[in-house]
Design an enzyme around this catalytic site. Structure first.
Site, PDB file in Angstrom:
ATOM      1  N   GLY A 296       0.804  -1.208   0.000  1.00 17.81           N
ATOM      2  CA  GLY A 296       0.000   0.000   0.000  1.00 17.81           C
ATOM      3  C   GLY A 296       0.837   1.259   0.000  1.00 17.81           C
ATOM      4  O   GLY A 296       1.946   1.296   0.542  1.00 17.81           O
ATOM      5  N   SER A 297       0.318   2.301  -0.617  1.00 16.86           N
ATOM      6  CA  SER A 297       0.985   3.601  -0.579  1.00 16.86           C
ATOM      7  C   SER A 297       0.787   4.224   0.799  1.00 16.86           C
ATOM      8  O   SER A 297       0.040   3.728   1.634  1.00 16.86           O
ATOM      9  CB  SER A 297       0.426   4.505  -1.672  1.00 16.86           C
ATOM     10  OG  SER A 297       0.712   3.976  -2.951  1.00 16.86           O
TER      11      SER A 297
ATOM     12  N   HIS B  68       3.548   4.831   2.720  1.00 21.31           N
ATOM     13  CA  HIS B  68       4.743   4.487   3.501  1.00 21.31           C
ATOM     14  C   HIS B  68       6.018   5.058   2.872  1.00 21.31           C
ATOM     15  O   HIS B  68       7.111   4.617   3.185  1.00 21.31           O
ATOM     16  CB  HIS B  68       4.883   2.969   3.596  1.00 21.31           C
ATOM     17  CG  HIS B  68       3.675   2.278   4.125  1.00 21.31           C
ATOM     18  ND1 HIS B  68       3.141   2.560   5.364  1.00 21.31           N
ATOM     19  CD2 HIS B  68       2.874   1.329   3.574  1.00 21.31           C
ATOM     20  CE1 HIS B  68       2.072   1.806   5.560  1.00 21.31           C
ATOM     21  NE2 HIS B  68       1.883   1.056   4.493  1.00 21.31           N
TER      22      HIS B  68
ATOM     23  N   ASP C 141      -1.058  -8.436   0.870  1.00 17.30           N
ATOM     24  CA  ASP C 141       0.207  -8.475   0.139  1.00 17.30           C
ATOM     25  C   ASP C 141       0.627  -9.910  -0.149  1.00 17.30           C
ATOM     26  O   ASP C 141       1.011 -10.256  -1.277  1.00 17.30           O
ATOM     27  CB  ASP C 141       1.316  -7.784   0.945  1.00 17.30           C
ATOM     28  CG  ASP C 141       1.154  -6.274   1.015  1.00 17.30           C
ATOM     29  OD1 ASP C 141       0.235  -5.748   0.365  1.00 17.30           O
ATOM     30  OD2 ASP C 141       1.936  -5.630   1.718  1.00 17.30           O
TER      31      ASP C 141
ATOM     32  N   HIS D 290       0.234   0.787   9.570  1.00 17.56           N
ATOM     33  CA  HIS D 290      -1.062   1.247   9.071  1.00 17.56           C
ATOM     34  C   HIS D 290      -1.908   1.837  10.202  1.00 17.56           C
ATOM     35  O   HIS D 290      -3.095   2.088  10.021  1.00 17.56           O
ATOM     36  CB  HIS D 290      -1.839   0.096   8.429  1.00 17.56           C
ATOM     37  CG  HIS D 290      -1.089  -0.630   7.372  1.00 17.56           C
ATOM     38  ND1 HIS D 290      -0.307  -1.740   7.636  1.00 17.56           N
ATOM     39  CD2 HIS D 290      -0.976  -0.395   6.047  1.00 17.56           C
ATOM     40  CE1 HIS D 290       0.248  -2.163   6.519  1.00 17.56           C
ATOM     41  NE2 HIS D 290      -0.139  -1.373   5.543  1.00 17.56           N
TER      42      HIS D 290
END
Length: 333
Positions: A54-55, A57, A110, A219
């Protein structure tokens, strides 16, 4: 919510466009599906390294695409795994004939999506091996994971495995190095504030001004405990004690100490955390021979940090020191 964005729904694509414009000599950014590859990909005869997630990070993972590190990175939506299609396309784009290593943080989406992409790649005669990173000692299971989470240790896996691939190791050997790093790395984090996901517009969890979350995930997942605020040395001790006990690290060890910011913590504070952690290691006669400090695996605008320790040997030190040239990490070239 005040953020420097155009539209909450286009944050990832807009950021990728800026990344491509800023680093044309290092990377190419592909769209529909979205992924980032090093400018000279595929490199013939070299194992390709692909990671993603996911974006939110950043600079993980796109910031680590380039010589001596990743060959491709696949960004999903904010805090959301990329789907198998862009992972497959990135895998094919970096296949130089020596196979491809997937480096996957241990989050359920993921892991499943990279597994599917690897199966699809195998059907197209691309050899793929996968290494799952699970360096977080805070919790065994969380909302996103079965087992430990993959956090800041991912950077160390990507750098050291990338150097092994660059020196010409075959796929099995690069995968073995990546697993060795994961086996020897331990991490734990603390959050002072919650991140604000752009499309939500509000903090992802509630925490008062006098509380901190020990063992937070990247997250914003819950950690081990929520406690009243205490001075930095006490907080660092709370992070270091489970890290040191988990491997366990001993007085004979040589380590890399990595203090990572979660996105909104300034370097002046991160270096104070580093000093506190290094003092604890000195008291235990553990030698710090390599270090890294900065915002490398972030959680949007979260205030906080994580600490990672990697138990080193001569091979890992040489691979860490090897040249690297990416947007976020570079030395030796």
């Amino acid at each position: 919510m005040k953020k420097l964005i155009r539209d909450p729904q286009t944050v990832v694509k807009d950021s990728l466009a800026g990344f491509a414009a800023a680093h044309p000599g290092l990377v190419r950014v592909q769209t529909d599906p979205d992924y980032v590859v090093r400018a000279d990909a595929p490199v013939r005869g070299k194992v390709g390294l692909v990671s993603g997630g996911g974006s939110g990070h950043e600079p993980l993972h796109a910031g680590f695409v380039g010589y001596g590190m990743l060959d491709a990175a696949v960004p999903g939506a904010v805090f959301t795994s990329p789907t198998p299609d862009p992972i497959l396309e990135a895998t094919k784009a970096v296949d130089g004939g020596a196979g491809v290593l997937h480096i996957v943080k241990n989050y359920t989406g993921d892991v499943l999506n990279f597994e599917t992409a690897a199966e699809l790649a195998a059907a197209e005669d691309v050899q793929v091996e996968s290494v799952v990173v699970d360096d977080d000692v805070a919790v065994k299971d969380s909302l996103y994971t079965a087992g430990r989470r993959g956090v800041a240790g991912t950077v160390l896996v990507e750098k050291i495995a990338g150097a092994a691939a660059e020196r010409g190791d075959d796929l099995a050997a690069v995968a073995a190095v990546a697993r060795k790093v994961n086996d020897r790395a331990r991490s734990m984090g603390v959050a002072l504030t919650a991140p604000v996901v752009p499309h939500a517009g509000v903090p992802s969890f509630d925490i008062s001004d006098h509380e901190v979350e020990i063992g937070i995930g990247i997250h914003g997942e819950p950690g081990r405990e929520r406690i009243e605020w205490e001075p930095v040395d006490g907080l660092v001790q709370r992070l270091m004690t489970p890290i040191l006990e988990d491997l366990p690290f001993t007085s004979s060890d040589d380590v890399l100490l990595f203090v990572n910011g979660m996105g909104a913590t300034p370097l002046v504070e991160l270096y104070i955390v580093y000093d506190a952690a290094a003092s604890i290691l000195r008291e235990r006669n553990i030698q710090v021979s390599r270090s890294l400090v900065g915002n490398f695996v972030t959680s949007l605008d979260m205030q906080g940090c994580s600490i990672t320790l990697l138990q080193l040997d001569d091979e890992l030190k040489a691979l860490w020191d090897a040249p690297v040239e990416t947007a976020a990490l570079r030395w030796g070239r």
